[in-house]
Design a protein around this motif. Sequence first.
Motif, PDB file in Angstrom:
ATOM      1  N   ILE A  40       0.837  -1.194   0.000  1.00 46.71           N
ATOM      2  CA  ILE A  40       0.000   0.000   0.000  1.00 46.71           C
ATOM      3  C   ILE A  40       0.873   1.246   0.000  1.00 46.71           C
ATOM      4  N   PRO A  41       0.951   1.983  -1.117  1.00 43.02           N
ATOM      5  CA  PRO A  41       1.714   3.234  -1.122  1.00 43.02           C
ATOM      6  C   PRO A  41       1.123   4.235  -0.128  1.00 43.02           C
ATOM      7  N   LEU A  42       1.981   4.773   0.732  1.00 37.58           N
ATOM      8  CA  LEU A  42       1.567   5.679   1.789  1.00 37.58           C
ATOM      9  C   LEU A  42       2.040   7.097   1.497  1.00 37.58           C
ATOM     10  N   GLY A  43       1.331   8.070   2.041  1.00 38.51           N
ATOM     11  CA  GLY A  43       1.736   9.454   1.869  1.00 38.51           C
ATOM     12  C   GLY A  43       0.883  10.375   2.704  1.00 38.51           C
ATOM     13  N   SER A  44       1.121  11.658   2.573  1.00 36.15           N
ATOM     14  CA  SER A  44       0.348  12.640   3.321  1.00 36.15           C
ATOM     15  C   SER A  44      -1.071  12.701   2.765  1.00 36.15           C
ATOM     16  N   PRO A  45      -2.050  13.070   3.578  1.00 36.01           N
ATOM     17  CA  PRO A  45      -3.438  13.123   3.114  1.00 36.01           C
ATOM     18  C   PRO A  45      -3.600  13.984   1.866  1.00 36.01           C
ATOM     19  N   GLY A  46      -4.263  13.431   0.856  1.00 41.30           N
ATOM     20  CA  GLY A  46      -4.516  14.165  -0.375  1.00 41.30           C
ATOM     21  C   GLY A  46      -3.398  14.131  -1.393  1.00 41.30           C
ATOM     22  N   ALA A  47      -2.266  13.468  -1.061  1.00 44.12           N
ATOM     23  CA  ALA A  47      -1.136  13.444  -1.998  1.00 44.12           C
ATOM     24  C   ALA A  47      -1.459  12.580  -3.211  1.00 44.12           C
ATOM     25  N   ALA A  48      -1.169  13.097  -4.386  1.00 44.41           N
ATOM     26  CA  ALA A  48      -1.361  12.335  -5.616  1.00 44.41           C
ATOM     27  C   ALA A  48      -0.252  11.297  -5.755  1.00 44.41           C
ATOM     28  N   LEU A  49      -0.627  10.123  -6.232  1.00 46.73           N
ATOM     29  CA  LEU A  49       0.354   9.070  -6.524  1.00 46.73           C
ATOM     30  C   LEU A  49       0.626   9.125  -8.023  1.00 46.73           C
ATOM     31  N   THR A  50       1.775   9.673  -8.391  1.00 44.40           N
ATOM     32  CA  THR A  50       2.081   9.886  -9.800  1.00 44.40           C
ATOM     33  C   THR A  50       2.988   8.810 -10.384  1.00 44.40           C
ATOM     34  N   GLY A  51       3.532   7.927  -9.544  1.00 44.14           N
ATOM     35  CA  GLY A  51       4.399   6.884 -10.077  1.00 44.14           C
ATOM     36  C   GLY A  51       4.740   5.831  -9.046  1.00 44.14           C
ATOM     37  N   ILE A  52       5.158   4.673  -9.534  1.00 41.57           N
ATOM     38  CA  ILE A  52       5.652   3.583  -8.699  1.00 41.57           C
ATOM     39  C   ILE A  52       6.881   3.012  -9.391  1.00 41.57           C
ATOM     40  N   ILE A  75      -4.087   1.002  -4.574  1.00 42.48           N
ATOM     41  CA  ILE A  75      -4.095   2.432  -4.879  1.00 42.48           C
ATOM     42  C   ILE A  75      -5.529   2.968  -4.783  1.00 42.48           C
ATOM     43  N   HIS A  76      -5.638   4.257  -4.594  1.00 45.33           N
ATOM     44  CA  HIS A  76      -6.948   4.908  -4.577  1.00 45.33           C
ATOM     45  C   HIS A  76      -7.106   5.701  -5.872  1.00 45.33           C
ATOM     46  N   ILE A  77      -8.145   5.383  -6.640  1.00 47.03           N
ATOM     47  CA  ILE A  77      -8.471   6.195  -7.816  1.00 47.03           C
ATOM     48  C   ILE A  77      -9.359   7.338  -7.344  1.00 47.03           C
ATOM     49  N   THR A  78      -8.883   8.549  -7.530  1.00 51.43           N
ATOM     50  CA  THR A  78      -9.589   9.734  -7.047  1.00 51.43           C
ATOM     51  C   THR A  78     -10.161  10.576  -8.180  1.00 51.43           C
ATOM     52  N   ASP A  79      -9.772  10.292  -9.414  1.00 50.59           N
ATOM     53  CA  ASP A  79     -10.342  10.976 -10.586  1.00 50.59           C
ATOM     54  C   ASP A  79     -10.507   9.927 -11.677  1.00 50.59           C
ATOM     55  N   ALA A  80     -11.603   9.160 -11.583  1.00 48.38           N
ATOM     56  CA  ALA A  80     -11.795   8.008 -12.467  1.00 48.38           C
ATOM     57  C   ALA A  80     -11.810   8.398 -13.937  1.00 48.38           C
ATOM     58  N   ALA A  81     -12.313   9.564 -14.250  1.00 46.65           N
ATOM     59  CA  ALA A  81     -12.393   9.983 -15.650  1.00 46.65           C
ATOM     60  C   ALA A  81     -11.022  10.221 -16.263  1.00 46.65           C
ATOM     61  N   ILE A 189       6.153   2.698 -13.239  1.00 47.18           N
ATOM     62  CA  ILE A 189       4.750   2.902 -13.590  1.00 47.18           C
ATOM     63  C   ILE A 189       4.435   4.386 -13.424  1.00 47.18           C
ATOM     64  N   THR A 190       3.832   4.989 -14.444  1.00 49.52           N
ATOM     65  CA  THR A 190       3.399   6.385 -14.391  1.00 49.52           C
ATOM     66  C   THR A 190       1.876   6.413 -14.262  1.00 49.52           C
ATOM     67  N   LEU A 191       1.374   7.197 -13.313  1.00 55.38           N
ATOM     68  CA  LEU A 191      -0.054   7.200 -12.994  1.00 55.38           C
ATOM     69  C   LEU A 191      -0.642   8.607 -13.079  1.00 55.38           C
ATOM     70  N   THR A 192      -1.914   8.674 -13.436  1.00 52.62           N
ATOM     71  CA  THR A 192      -2.709   9.890 -13.296  1.00 52.62           C
ATOM     72  C   THR A 192      -4.033   9.500 -12.644  1.00 52.62           C
ATOM     73  N   GLY A 193      -4.626  10.435 -11.920  1.00 54.27           N
ATOM     74  CA  GLY A 193      -5.929  10.197 -11.315  1.00 54.27           C
ATOM     75  C   GLY A 193      -5.914   9.298 -10.104  1.00 54.27           C
ATOM     76  N   ALA A 194      -4.753   9.102  -9.479  1.00 54.70           N
ATOM     77  CA  ALA A 194      -4.635   8.200  -8.328  1.00 54.70           C
ATOM     78  C   ALA A 194      -4.016   8.924  -7.146  1.00 54.70           C
ATOM     79  N   SER A 195      -4.238   8.378  -5.941  1.00 49.57           N
ATOM     80  CA  SER A 195      -3.656   8.951  -4.737  1.00 49.57           C
ATOM     81  C   SER A 195      -3.170   7.855  -3.812  1.00 49.57           C
ATOM     82  N   VAL A 196      -2.420   8.249  -2.799  1.00 50.41           N
ATOM     83  CA  VAL A 196      -1.863   7.324  -1.814  1.00 50.41           C
ATOM     84  C   VAL A 196      -2.871   7.066  -0.701  1.00 50.41           C
ATOM     85  N   THR A 197      -2.547   6.113   0.165  1.00 50.38           N
ATOM     86  CA  THR A 197      -3.264   5.931   1.420  1.00 50.38           C
ATOM     87  C   THR A 197      -2.632   6.842   2.458  1.00 50.38           C
ATOM     88  N   PRO A 198      -3.421   7.692   3.144  1.00 52.12           N
ATOM     89  CA  PRO A 198      -2.827   8.635   4.100  1.00 52.12           C
ATOM     90  C   PRO A 198      -2.053   7.913   5.195  1.00 52.12           C
TER      91      PRO A 198
END
Length: 233
Positions: A40-52, A75-81, A189-198
């Motif tokens: 589970i990628p971790l980070g600060s609340p609201g941080a976008a996960l842009t890569g792994i 991962i959390h998808i926060t902007d599905a579109a 891996i490059t990601l868009t529309g995803a975020s970390v677990t706080p």
Amino acid sequence: MKCSILAAAALAAALSFTQGAAALTWNEIDAGEVPVSAEIPLGSPGAALTGITGRLDVVALLDNTFVYQVDLFGIHITDAAKFSATATAGSDDTALFLFDMDGFGVYASDDTASGLNPALTPYSGLSNGLYYLGVAQGGFSARDGLGEDLFVQPAGLTELAYGNPASGPLDSWLDGFGANADSSLGYTITLTGASVTPVPEPSAALMLALGLGGLVALRRRQRHTARSAHHAG
């Protein structure tokens, strides 16, 4: 000693994101192959996960051949579109798989029209929430407990495979072809529309990281035993 080193690495990874950047790239520690052992990628609340970034380790089988393991991330998808994921591994062939929070297949990509780098493009079947993203050597397939493939390729020209409604949740992986040698395969891996677990409060993060580090060596032994037994059977 090995467990201590891994625990320290897990602790550093968990705590390094408590001072919140707006976006981050996660460096794999020891991702498992199924949801219960996913990293589970971790980070600060609201941080976008842009890569792994990470490495697919190699397991030596009983017949003296080698096979790559699979890495799975929650991962959390926060902007599905706008969600997308692409993977690169130098000149090597890789594949990407997306599963819902219950482990059922959503969609997957092995190749694209332009080459061996897989790409999960925006898909109307997604909604915001928790998903599992898998990365594997090209040619791998995800299987349920009865050996059914979790993804099917629709008729016509398409580079994507979609969730098989007749299958159950992810249980195991079937490799398409073995590794050439006992050496790991690095990937990005490059990601868009995803975020970390706080990340929880520092004291809770410490407990989480130490627990993760203590499980790393055990998980590697379990994966090695299970994969060797599967191929031996």
